[in-house]
Design an enzyme around this catalytic site. Sequence first.
Site, PDB file in Angstrom:
ATOM      1  NE  ARG A  61      -4.372  -1.456   1.768  1.00  0.00           N
ATOM      2  CZ  ARG A  61      -5.246  -1.915   2.655  1.00  0.00           C
ATOM      3  NH1 ARG A  61      -4.966  -1.884   3.941  1.00  0.00           N
ATOM      4  NH2 ARG A  61      -6.398  -2.401   2.250  1.00  0.00           N
ATOM      5  CE  LYS A 108     -11.427  -7.341   7.321  1.00  0.00           C
ATOM      6  NZ  LYS A 108     -11.002  -6.352   6.327  1.00  0.00           N
ATOM      7  N   GLY A 120      -6.656  -6.304   1.248  1.00  0.00           N
ATOM      8  CA  GLY A 120      -5.315  -6.130   1.785  1.00  0.00           C
ATOM      9  C   GLY A 120      -4.597  -7.457   1.962  1.00  0.00           C
ATOM     10  N   GLY A 178     -12.596  -3.837   1.447  1.00  0.00           N
ATOM     11  CA  GLY A 178     -13.951  -3.395   1.734  1.00  0.00           C
ATOM     12  C   GLY A 178     -14.472  -2.429   0.681  1.00  0.00           C
TER      13      GLY A 178
END
Length: 396
Positions: free
Chosen positions: A35, A200, A353, A377
């Site tokens: 990132r 998640k 990520g 997300g």
Amino acid sequence: MAEYASLGDVAGKRVLVRSDLNVPLDGARITDDGRIRASVPTIRELSEAGARVVVMAHLGRPKGEPDPAYSLRPVAARLGELLGTEVAFADDTVGESARAVVSGLQDGQVAVLENVRFDAGETSKDDDERAAFADRLAELGDAFVSDGFGVVHRKQASVYDVAQRLPHAMGGLVRTETEVLRRLTQSPERPYVVVLGGSKVSDKLAVIDNLLGKADTLLIGGGMVFTFLAAQGHGVGQSLLEKDQVDTCRAYLERSAESGVEIVLPTDVVVAPEFKADAEPTVVPVAEIPSDQIGLDIGPDSATAFAEIVRGARTVFWNGPMGVFEFDSFAAGTRVVAEALTEVDGLSVVGGGDSAAAVRQLGVPESGFGHISTGGGASLEYLEGKELPGLTVLED
Ligand code: ADP
Ligand code: MG
């Protein structure tokens, strides 16, 4: 600089840039700097145009107050190495240090503010609280560039409210990311296969609802699998399970049968007695998960089957590792699926990520993918067709 034309000449101006520098850390060691690398081009471009660049970013989930474990200092140091220049660091977000560092910048120089989530105003649901923090951030800049794609789905002070206070523009990274995702939502070439995994579970289940109307095939791996297997009546031992989502998963399986969109689940899984790197792996059929074991990867037969479906697609979106790839014994499913994505004759996109980190950690060549998104997300919400506040706010 065409991208930032709306800001006028940036030379000599203080430009606040919201980047996504939320990298995985092991203590103070950055385990994947993807990132940070992705954030470099925009920062460099503004700096080369003579702007005084002030980078705002977050790291992890501190509780709205300073916490040294989440300091951006090591990240700022890495950014400096990648830029090949000195990067100044402010010890606070909008306090004395930030003001001093920003006023000390010369044209072309770059500074990073401390973790914006050290201030409760950043993520507050209370508009006034966010506004108060955004006012102080806005005092540090003459213009705003939104380049943190991983946070554009958040209505947060440094993403959303600051844009309302300053002349603003979309950064190059956000532009690239949204262009690729637009191709996935507007007439993707078929077959269109979506691979979902990761941990998640409840977040990602919501996406399935929308994808059932768009993709041709949905491959499910990772921690999410077990809620689906439970919906089919299988025991899942000690594996990740969202009990309150079992009915939702069952409904998805029924809808998929009716709608002709195929949901493909693994037929075998790799289990272990403990969640540990050196735990003993065993491959079992999904109907025979021992009650004292944890499912940590999709099995080899499933990986082969998933890879074949992926290779036959013209469009693939993959979010979420197939297993606990951080442990070698449970990385094979993720590796096989990742490699298959590089063989797609068409557009292959990795979002998330940890998924992006997995690609790099497993040594799968990044150039083999059509696009590796920095935002999990955010990319999922984009695909769901939701409005992303951080993008909408840039339109006015
Ligand atoms: P992304 O960041 O790509 O969106 P997530 O954050 O949802 O992905 O999930 C990544 C995590 O999921 C990884 O750390 C991985 O270890 C974990 N994971 C994958 N499979 C399992 C599993 N079967 N049980 C527990 N965790 C899993
Ligand atoms: Mg993640």
